[in-house]
Design an enzyme around this catalytic site. Structure first.
Site, PDB file in Angstrom:
ATOM      1  CE  LYS A 239      -2.886   0.638   3.604  1.00 27.19           C
ATOM      2  NZ  LYS A 239      -2.625   1.904   4.316  1.00 27.19           N
ATOM      3  CB  SER A 240       3.798   2.306   2.023  1.00 26.14           C
ATOM      4  OG  SER A 240       3.214   2.230   3.293  1.00 26.14           O
TER       5      SER A 240
ATOM      6  N   GLY B   2      -4.906   8.017   5.536  1.00 23.73           N
ATOM      7  CA  GLY B   2      -3.987   8.998   6.112  1.00 23.73           C
ATOM      8  C   GLY B   2      -2.776   9.198   5.215  1.00 23.73           C
TER       9      GLY B   2
ATOM     10  NE  ARG C  32      -5.571   8.366  10.877  1.00 20.95           N
ATOM     11  CZ  ARG C  32      -4.889   7.558  10.072  1.00 20.95           C
ATOM     12  NH1 ARG C  32      -5.475   7.061   8.977  1.00 20.95           N
ATOM     13  NH2 ARG C  32      -3.641   7.239  10.328  1.00 20.95           N
TER      14      ARG C  32
ATOM     15  CG  ASP D 132       0.649   0.171   9.579  1.00 20.34           C
ATOM     16  OD1 ASP D 132       0.277   1.096  10.322  1.00 20.34           O
ATOM     17  OD2 ASP D 132       1.060   0.352   8.418  1.00 20.34           O
TER      18      ASP D 132
ATOM     19  CE  LYS E 216      -0.338   4.433  13.073  1.00 19.62           C
ATOM     20  NZ  LYS E 216       0.462   5.053  12.021  1.00 19.62           N
TER      21      LYS E 216
ATOM     22  NE  ARG F 254      -5.038   0.245  13.129  1.00 24.00           N
ATOM     23  CZ  ARG F 254      -4.342   0.397  12.016  1.00 24.00           C
ATOM     24  NH1 ARG F 254      -3.018   0.502  12.081  1.00 24.00           N
ATOM     25  NH2 ARG F 254      -4.937   0.424  10.844  1.00 24.00           N
TER      26      ARG F 254
END
Ligand code: S3P
Length: 438
Positions: free
Chosen positions: A21-22, A94, A122, A317, A344, A348
């Site tokens: 994803k990043s 985010g 956030r 994560d 997050k 979380r």
């Protein structure tokens, strides 16, 4: 839609991890800014990444899906990005929001950002503050979305983010690309370094000095990006759900192929091994400047082991899933130094503790982490309903817990899973998981 994960004794098979994803966000952004056409292979087609693709298109990049996971992006190059005519809706992401803010400021654009109910909660001050120091203006809802950001001629700064955050680092670096002078980001604890690596692949000079776990990144403003083809490696965070499920059941073995190995992302592999997990990581090649591995897990008896502070950024994560591993372990596990978990996709710390408690596991919140009293192997009662709280990683962790608990585990809403791992349910079912969606 909800889902119920029922206990199974065996999970086995080999699967390819979905694109990281990043790296997928960054590939779309950098290709969209570059001069020329880049072909991106293996892009994660999750909702978060699709929102970034739409945002880059709204700023003038030509973004085209050629076929499954194959995308072509023609960047704006010398012409530069343009002001979007509509609000940039970054959905649940985010990373998408904060990195796009760096680009918007650095390219002297004006844009309004918004997102879903989770993203609206956030904190954005962490990026708005350094951007304002560089000269960008903003109007926000008390440091939150929706907000309007307006770039201006920016001046480079030297910045030490108050939180260990790759999103903040990356935002400042991307703004720095359009700033006068050399932007420097100091990280007392190094975070994921995909921006540094991928900017170099697009022809940008990024200097990094590393010492005792810290990192100092320098980047000269005014550098141009040149298109390049990118092969997105598999996501180590998505892979964790598959191999962790393989550890917790009684029989079988799970192999995850195409997993990126990067020391800023592999904290859970080390934490699980320290708990006695039978995990084998084999290097199989290289892709997009990253080492690629196959990770194989076998059913394992786990012993509680609290993670060291130094490892926290490399598994930031993975704490909801780590909470699940701790629940199956023998003994107590204490997580500290992880206050970032509060901001997050959900809080979380609260969401992880609630997930465990709803399923008969004793757990307690701490301001900067949580305590789990492990049930020992196969002792997790299950039988509870977990609130996903718009958080993909809470939903997937609960599904993994259900595979090995004594009774089924239900998640109230699985829609967030599509943000990062649309194939999650199909992958789990192909390994033998018994998950009912409805
Ligand atoms: C990410 C950075 C991390 C991580 C997120 C992805 C990135 O966030 O939690 O999933 O791609 O830069 P923070 O920067 O808030 O730690």
């Amino acid at each position: 839609m909800h889902a119920i994960s029922k206990p199974v004794s065996r999970l086995d098979g080999a699967l390819r991890a979905p694109g990281d994803k990043s790296c997928s966000h960054r590939a779309l952004m950098f290709a969209g800014l570059a001069e020329g056409t880049s072909l991106i292979e293996g892009l994660l087609e999750g909702d978060d990444v699709k929102d970034t693709a739409k945002a880059m298109a709204a700023c003038g990049a030509q973004v085209e899906r050629l076929s499954l996971r194959r995308w072509k992006v023609t960047g704006v190059g010398e012409a530069g990005l343009q002001n979007p005519t509509d609000v940039l809706d970054m959905g649940n992401s985010g990373t998408g929001a904060r990195l796009m803010m760096g680009l918007v400021a650095g390219q002297k654009l004006k844009a309004t950002f918004d997102g879903d109910v989770s993203l609206r909660a956030r904190p954005m001050g962490r990026v708005l503050n350094p951007l304002a120091e560089m000269g960008a203006k903003n109007e926000s809802n008390d440091g939150k979305l929706p907000l309007t950001l307006e770039g201006a001629p920016l001046t480079a700064i030297e910045y030490t983010p108050p939180h260990a955050s790759a999103q903040v680092k990356s935002c400042v670096m991307l703004a720095g690309l359009g700033a006068e002078g050399t932007t420097i980001v100091n990280e007392p604890r190094k975070t994921r370094d995909h921006t540094e690596r991928m900017l170099r692949a697009f022809g940008v000079t990024v200097d990094v000095e590393e010492k005792d776990g810290s990192s100092r990144i320098s980047l000269k403003g005014g550098q141009k990006l040149t298109a390049t083809n990118v092969d997105i490696p598999g996501d180590p965070s998505s892979a964790t759900f598959l191999w962790a499920a393989g550890l917790l059941v009684k029989e079988g073995g799970v192999s995850v192929l195409n997993v990126m190995e990067n020391d800023t992302r592999d904290g859970l592999v080390h934490a699980a091994k320290a708990m006695g997990a039978d995990l084998v990581v084999e290097q199989t090649g290289e892709s997009g400047g990253e080492v690629i591995t196959t990770i194989t897990s076998k059913p394992s008896a786990l012993n509680a082991k609290s993670p060291d502070l130094a490892i926290v950024p490399a598994m930031i994560d993975e704490f909801p899933l780590f909470g699940v591993l701790a629940a199956f372990a023998d003994g107590d596990t204490l997580v500290t130094g992880a206050e970032e978990l509060r901001v997050k996709e959900s809080d979380r710390i609260t969401a992880t503790v609630n997930m465990l408690k709803a399923n008969g596991v004793e757990a307690e919140e701490r301001p900067d982490g949580f305590l789990v009293k492990g049930c020992g192997r196969n002792g997790v009662p299950g039988g509870g309903v977990v609130e996903a709280c718009h958080d993909h990683r809470i939903a997937m962790s609960a599904m993994v817990m259900g595979c090995a608990a004594k009774a089924p585990v239900k998640v109230d809403d699985i829609s967030a899973v599509a943000t990062s791992y649309p194939e999650f349910f199909a992958h789990m079912q192909s390994l033998g998981a018994d998950i009912e969606q409805g």
